[in-house]
Scaffold this motif. Sequence first.
Motif, mmCIF file in Angstrom:
data_model
loop_
_atom_site.group_PDB
_atom_site.id
_atom_site.type_symbol
_atom_site.label_atom_id
_atom_site.label_comp_id
_atom_site.label_asym_id
_atom_site.label_seq_id
_atom_site.Cartn_x
_atom_site.Cartn_y
_atom_site.Cartn_z
ATOM 1 N N SER A 148 0.852 -1.176 0.000
ATOM 2 C CA SER A 148 0.000 0.000 0.000
ATOM 3 C C SER A 148 0.891 1.230 0.000
ATOM 4 O O SER A 148 2.084 1.147 0.252
ATOM 5 N N SER A 149 0.315 2.358 -0.269
ATOM 6 C CA SER A 149 1.100 3.586 -0.325
ATOM 7 C C SER A 149 0.724 4.512 0.817
ATOM 8 O O SER A 149 -0.425 4.574 1.235
ATOM 9 N N VAL A 150 1.714 5.224 1.326
ATOM 10 C CA VAL A 150 1.518 6.227 2.358
ATOM 11 C C VAL A 150 2.276 7.480 1.933
ATOM 12 O O VAL A 150 3.084 7.457 1.007
ATOM 13 N N THR A 151 2.030 8.572 2.626
ATOM 14 C CA THR A 151 2.731 9.816 2.348
ATOM 15 C C THR A 151 3.765 10.078 3.424
ATOM 16 O O THR A 151 3.430 10.099 4.614
ATOM 17 N N LEU A 152 5.002 10.238 3.001
ATOM 18 C CA LEU A 152 6.082 10.629 3.909
ATOM 19 C C LEU A 152 6.356 12.110 3.703
ATOM 20 O O LEU A 152 6.152 12.645 2.617
ATOM 21 N N TYR A 153 6.833 12.754 4.732
ATOM 22 C CA TYR A 153 7.165 14.176 4.634
ATOM 23 C C TYR A 153 8.666 14.331 4.851
ATOM 24 O O TYR A 153 9.169 14.238 5.959
ATOM 25 N N ALA A 154 9.374 14.551 3.739
ATOM 26 C CA ALA A 154 10.824 14.680 3.754
ATOM 27 C C ALA A 154 11.201 16.143 3.553
ATOM 28 O O ALA A 154 10.346 17.029 3.520
ATOM 29 N N MET A 155 12.492 16.398 3.402
ATOM 30 C CA MET A 155 12.963 17.773 3.296
ATOM 31 C C MET A 155 13.530 18.028 1.903
ATOM 32 O O MET A 155 14.305 17.239 1.381
ATOM 33 N N ARG A 156 13.106 19.141 1.311
ATOM 34 C CA ARG A 156 13.641 19.576 0.033
ATOM 35 C C ARG A 156 14.532 20.794 0.278
ATOM 36 O O ARG A 156 14.097 21.794 0.848
ATOM 37 N N ALA A 157 15.790 20.686 -0.139
ATOM 38 C CA ALA A 157 16.749 21.774 0.062
ATOM 39 C C ALA A 157 17.121 22.381 -1.288
ATOM 40 O O ALA A 157 17.579 21.669 -2.195
ATOM 41 N N ARG A 158 16.926 23.679 -1.402
ATOM 42 C CA ARG A 158 17.313 24.430 -2.598
ATOM 43 C C ARG A 158 18.108 25.655 -2.154
ATOM 44 O O ARG A 158 17.539 26.622 -1.660
ATOM 45 N N GLU A 211 19.804 27.863 0.211
ATOM 46 C CA GLU A 211 19.671 28.045 1.650
ATOM 47 C C GLU A 211 18.239 27.843 2.127
ATOM 48 O O GLU A 211 17.949 28.009 3.312
ATOM 49 N N THR A 212 17.354 27.484 1.207
ATOM 50 C CA THR A 212 15.937 27.299 1.553
ATOM 51 C C THR A 212 15.633 25.826 1.792
ATOM 52 O O THR A 212 15.939 24.977 0.956
ATOM 53 N N MET A 213 15.032 25.533 2.946
ATOM 54 C CA MET A 213 14.618 24.169 3.277
ATOM 55 C C MET A 213 13.117 24.163 3.545
ATOM 56 O O MET A 213 12.604 25.041 4.241
ATOM 57 N N ALA A 214 12.447 23.191 2.985
ATOM 58 C CA ALA A 214 10.998 23.093 3.163
ATOM 59 C C ALA A 214 10.588 21.634 3.221
ATOM 60 O O ALA A 214 11.305 20.739 2.749
#
Length: 213
Positions: A72-82, A84-87
Amino acid sequence: MKSKLGSFLVMLALSSVVMMLGYQQYAPREAGPSRQGVLNLPTPGGDRDPISRKRPARRSIERDQPTEPQASSVTLYAMRARGETMALTPVRTQVSEATPLGALKALAAFQLRGEIEPILSKGTQVNSVTVSPSGDATADFSRDLVENFPGGSRTEQLMIASIVSTLTQFRTVKRVTITVDGKPVDSIGGHIELDEPLTRADALAFADAKGGE
């Protein structure tokens, strides 16, 4: 003359009788409410009407037979770095068990995907996840979560937001408490206090906040 007339009348009478007999033979019978005396012939394949005949019951699956869990699929919340911006960014992934524990373990095992980075401290293991009937979840991690914390308030904001968001995607989870080796922890990196359970709204506030590194 009389004999001819008599013969004609006799033939006329006989013709009338024959016509009456023929009408009675071929005239349709009136339907009546009673069906007594009607012969019920057996239907092909049995002595019951095929519409009312019961179908054989389906064989039920044996419950004691072991079955492999379906992916099955779930949603993970990881970090995107561009730069100096992290979200925080959602990532849909396949898991063997779509449960709070399965989702959190997948978050701990998340690998680098381009600009999307793992967010938990290096080596962090998920010990357990318990959820009460009221929706209070306790996520217990190994000491790596604290001891290997890379530093920075923004990193801590996103790490906490990731844990809470990943768990509260399940309707059974309303609030999240983070513990380490079964014990309460004041903070992961010293910037955010963890003295109260956190909601999804708290996670959103952490994700949208700005912190220095």
